[in-house]
Write a protein that holds these residues in place. Structure first.
Motif, mmCIF file in Angstrom:
data_model
loop_
_atom_site.group_PDB
_atom_site.id
_atom_site.type_symbol
_atom_site.label_atom_id
_atom_site.label_comp_id
_atom_site.label_asym_id
_atom_site.label_seq_id
_atom_site.Cartn_x
_atom_site.Cartn_y
_atom_site.Cartn_z
ATOM 1 N N ASP A 91 -3.342 -11.204 -3.626
ATOM 2 C CA ASP A 91 -3.509 -12.493 -4.184
ATOM 3 C C ASP A 91 -3.167 -13.524 -3.192
ATOM 4 N N ALA A 92 -2.405 -13.213 -2.145
ATOM 5 C CA ALA A 92 -1.792 -14.204 -1.172
ATOM 6 C C ALA A 92 -2.998 -14.482 -0.062
ATOM 7 N N ARG A 93 -3.847 -13.331 -0.027
ATOM 8 C CA ARG A 93 -4.916 -13.203 0.964
ATOM 9 C C ARG A 93 -4.294 -12.948 2.352
ATOM 10 N N GLN A 94 -3.398 -12.069 2.249
ATOM 11 C CA GLN A 94 -2.673 -11.699 3.481
ATOM 12 C C GLN A 94 -3.106 -10.166 3.621
ATOM 13 N N SER A 95 -2.981 -9.930 5.101
ATOM 14 C CA SER A 95 -2.844 -8.268 5.393
ATOM 15 C C SER A 95 -1.611 -7.762 4.986
ATOM 16 N N LEU A 100 0.364 4.621 0.436
ATOM 17 C CA LEU A 100 0.542 4.904 -1.153
ATOM 18 C C LEU A 100 -0.005 6.200 -1.517
ATOM 19 N N LEU A 101 0.571 6.932 -2.485
ATOM 20 C CA LEU A 101 -0.020 8.167 -3.080
ATOM 21 C C LEU A 101 -1.228 7.957 -3.705
ATOM 22 N N ASN A 102 -2.411 8.595 -3.325
ATOM 23 C CA ASN A 102 -3.569 8.372 -4.062
ATOM 24 C C ASN A 102 -4.112 9.548 -4.614
ATOM 25 N N ASN A 112 -1.835 7.880 1.548
ATOM 26 C CA ASN A 112 -2.942 7.273 2.083
ATOM 27 C C ASN A 112 -2.193 5.890 2.997
ATOM 28 N N ALA A 113 -2.167 5.981 4.338
ATOM 29 C CA ALA A 113 -1.954 4.941 5.058
ATOM 30 C C ALA A 113 -3.024 3.745 5.124
ATOM 31 N N LEU A 114 -2.658 2.830 4.161
ATOM 32 C CA LEU A 114 -3.530 1.948 3.961
ATOM 33 C C LEU A 114 -3.416 0.580 4.659
ATOM 34 N N SER A 131 -9.000 -0.120 5.744
ATOM 35 C CA SER A 131 -8.960 1.378 6.304
ATOM 36 C C SER A 131 -7.950 2.247 5.738
ATOM 37 N N GLN A 132 -8.320 3.613 5.780
ATOM 38 C CA GLN A 132 -7.374 4.509 5.066
ATOM 39 C C GLN A 132 -7.247 5.439 6.215
#
Length: 346
Positions: A91-95, A100-102, A112-114, A131-132
């Motif tokens: 939402d803030a348009r930030q990196s 995350l557990l996917n 997942n290292a996102l 990238s994942q």
């Protein structure tokens, strides 16, 4: 997304080899790093591109992915606080970089290292590039280490409790004065508290502030804000942290029995600073009864002044000023820091 852009992406996806007129597209297609591109200008920020590595990672076919928001990879065990952080960054348009557990298509999970980054064109948000990386093995190793640390902590605490019981019974049988037994018991407990701090850090190092606060923890209920602890972040090796814990315990006991904490008004200020690659650590007592030089050097004084200086490879001074006991330590900063553990995990 314009129809022209859709056709261009479609053509790129249909290329059977990694070669492409667009070198970026070619690199993204053939890399083993799973990657997707989403379009925030469309409703729900759908995925508009995914490479073959992403298909292999998730088990989905491309036509099951394109057009969907990437939340379809989330499941019951996905941490919603982390999802909220990801949503806020978008939402803030930030990196943002986040683990995350996917869930794969077959229902199995992976960590997942996102990495998600916005892409701007002419100052306007055009895409999100993500990238994942499957870090499940790393997460399992961290969990394994955590469980081992917790078990080690439990066993060492039991051992220290047994040692304390045996020592105190031995002292009672030998008719040693109760104040001596109490001093020994307090020192063992100080070791246990330093152990708690080090276990939380996998025995690699400990923050100086955590060591000091841990050693002073038994006093908080009785003296409250009469204790002040402040200083920058400094890491200590395990042995140094243990000796500092013992030294702080000795000074605290002395302050409680004879020094500034033996009345209702006195205070203790513990502060440290870093300059010229050196640590300056100080213990300052104020407002207690008048202080005088002791007639003999006890165990506590030896721990504080001699052993601590040797462990820190620095210099220590004790002053019994009339207005209050003072201890100062100066030591080179570089040798004090993190001590890598020799533990390894599969």
């Amino acid at each position: 997304m314009s129809e022209q852009e859709r056709r261009r992406i479609g053509r790129e996806l249909e290329i059977s080899s990694g070669l492409s007129a667009d070198p970026f597209a070619s690199a993204v297609r053939v890399t083993r790093m799973p990657m997707i591109i989403t379009n925030p200008r469309e409703d729900d920020n759908p995925i508009v591109f995914c490479n073959d590595a992403f298909l292999r990672l998730t088990g989905y076919d491309r036509d099951e992915i394109i057009g969907r928001n990437c939340r379809f990879l989330q499941g019951p065990a996905t941490n919603q606080d982390d999802v909220g952080r990801l949503r806020d960054a978008i939402d803030a348009r930030q990196s943002i970089e986040i683990d995350l557990l996917n869930y794969r298509k077959d229902g199995t999970t992976f960590w997942n290292a996102l990495l998600v980054s916005p892409v701007f064109q002419d100052g306007e948000l055009a895409y999100f590039f993500a990238s994942q990386f499957d870090v499940t093995d790393r997460k399992r190793a961290e969990e394994h280490r955590f469980l081992l640390n917790r078990e080690l902590d439990h066993r060492v605490k039991n051992t220290l409790a047994t040692v304390q019981s045996v020592v105190l019974q031995t002292l009672r049988d030998a008719k040693v004065p109760s104040n001596v037994a109490s001093a020994v018991s307090g020192r063992i407990q100080a070791l246990a508290r330093s152990h708690d701090v080090l276990t939380a850090e996998a025995w690699a190092s400990a923050l100086l502030s955590d060591v000091v606060k841990g050693a002073l923890e038994p006093l908080h209920a009785s003296v409250g804000d009469r204790l002040t602890v402040e200083g920058p972040e400094v890491r200590l090796k395990p042995r140094i942290a243990t000796m500092l814990s013992l030294a702080v315990h000795e000074m605290a006991e002395n302050a409680l029995q004879h020094g500034s904490l033996s009345n209702r008004e006195g205070t203790v200020e513990i502060r440290w600073s870093v300059d010229d690659d050196h640590l300056d650590f100080g213990w300052y007592e104020h407002g207690g009864p008048p202080v005088s030089q002791p007639t003999r050097t006890g165990y506590g004084t030896r721990i504080v002044e001699r052993v601590l200086a040797a462990e820190f490879a620095g210099t220590a001074t004790i002053e019994f000023k009339p207005e209050g006991f003072t201890f100062r330590l100066r030591a080179p900063l570089q040798p004090l820091g993190r001590e890598a553990t020799s533990w390894t995990f599969p």
